[in-house]
Design a protein around this motif. Structure first.
Motif, PDB file in Angstrom:
ATOM      1  N   TYR A  18      85.944  26.612  69.406  1.00  0.00           N
ATOM      2  CA  TYR A  18      85.031  26.433  70.537  1.00  0.00           C
ATOM      3  C   TYR A  18      85.546  25.367  71.496  1.00  0.00           C
ATOM      4  CZ  TYR A  18      81.463  29.455  68.562  1.00  0.00           C
ATOM      5  OH  TYR A  18      80.781  30.541  68.082  1.00  0.00           O
ATOM      6  N   ALA A  19      86.174  24.320  70.965  1.00  0.00           N
ATOM      7  CA  ALA A  19      86.735  23.276  71.822  1.00  0.00           C
ATOM      8  C   ALA A  19      87.878  23.853  72.652  1.00  0.00           C
ATOM      9  CB  ALA A  19      87.222  22.100  70.987  1.00  0.00           C
ATOM     10  N   ALA A  20      88.791  24.546  72.003  1.00  0.00           N
ATOM     11  CA  ALA A  20      89.897  25.271  72.639  1.00  0.00           C
ATOM     12  C   ALA A  20      90.746  24.419  73.580  1.00  0.00           C
ATOM     13  CB  ALA A  20      89.375  26.510  73.352  1.00  0.00           C
ATOM     14  N   ASP A  21      90.744  23.111  73.391  1.00  0.00           N
ATOM     15  CA  ASP A  21      91.603  22.267  74.213  1.00  0.00           C
ATOM     16  C   ASP A  21      92.936  22.050  73.478  1.00  0.00           C
ATOM     17  OD1 ASP A  21      90.871  20.500  72.184  1.00  0.00           O
ATOM     18  OD2 ASP A  21      89.750  19.166  73.492  1.00  0.00           O
ATOM     19  N   ARG A  22      93.844  21.343  74.106  1.00  0.00           N
ATOM     20  CA  ARG A  22      95.182  21.150  73.529  1.00  0.00           C
ATOM     21  C   ARG A  22      95.132  20.523  72.133  1.00  0.00           C
ATOM     22  NH1 ARG A  22      99.154  23.836  74.379  1.00  0.00           N
ATOM     23  NH2 ARG A  22      99.493  23.782  72.189  1.00  0.00           N
ATOM     24  N   PRO A  23      94.348  19.430  71.920  1.00  0.00           N
ATOM     25  CA  PRO A  23      94.292  18.872  70.561  1.00  0.00           C
ATOM     26  C   PRO A  23      93.733  19.868  69.536  1.00  0.00           C
ATOM     27  CG  PRO A  23      93.457  17.267  72.136  1.00  0.00           C
ATOM     28  CD  PRO A  23      93.638  18.560  72.880  1.00  0.00           C
ATOM     29  N   ALA A  24      92.761  20.673  69.942  1.00  0.00           N
ATOM     30  CA  ALA A  24      92.192  21.665  69.021  1.00  0.00           C
ATOM     31  C   ALA A  24      93.227  22.728  68.673  1.00  0.00           C
ATOM     32  CB  ALA A  24      90.957  22.312  69.640  1.00  0.00           C
ATOM     33  N   VAL A  25      93.953  23.197  69.668  1.00  0.00           N
ATOM     34  CA  VAL A  25      94.993  24.204  69.422  1.00  0.00           C
ATOM     35  C   VAL A  25      96.077  23.630  68.517  1.00  0.00           C
ATOM     36  CG1 VAL A  25      96.821  25.577  70.524  1.00  0.00           C
ATOM     37  CG2 VAL A  25      94.518  25.530  71.509  1.00  0.00           C
TER      38      VAL A  25
END
Length: 130
Positions: A18-25
């Motif tokens: 759900y976050a789908a930002d660079r750190p999450a990826v």
């Protein structure tokens, strides 16, 4: 308890997707290759194919299709076909020809032909059901 740890890991994967930002990826990529639990690796690959798309094809092809667990290899094949269409089906057909597990080989061949192959039902306590 392994079941509790798996449920926690899968919930974390859902939150990261759900976050789908660079750190999450980045965390999902790490989990997809480093987790000791095949269900967690499988869930991370599925999330990556859904949120990060083509930028994770290398991971799906190199790590996912080479995973020691057949269910992770099949999930990688699903993601490759979903992201790449016809070219993905060619990659999956090649992987199917090298696949040792008869069930995984059959599913990969069906995916390569463009068939829809349902995921097997999993126990709800495992925390991952699709």
């Amino acid at each position: 308890d392994p079941e509790v740890e798996r449920a926690i890991s899968v919930r974390e994967i859902v939150a990261l997707s759900y976050a789908a930002d660079r750190p999450a990826v980045d965390k999902l990529r790490e989990t997809a290759v480093a987790s000791e639990d095949p269900a967690t690796r499988r869930a991370a690959l599925s999330a990556l194919a859904g949120i990060a798309g083509r930028q994770n094809l290398d991971l799906l092809i190199r790590s996912g299709l080479a995973d020691p667990d057949q269910s992770v290899r099949v999930e990688a094949a699903r993601g490759i076909v979903r992201l790449m269409g016809d070219r993905g089906r060619t990659i999956v057909e090649t992987a199917a020809a090298r696949e040792d597990d008869p069930s995984a080989r059959d599913i990969m061949r069906r995916l390569a032909r463009g068939e829809t192959v349902e995921r097997p039902a999993r126990r709800m306590s495992a925390g991952f059901r699709r």
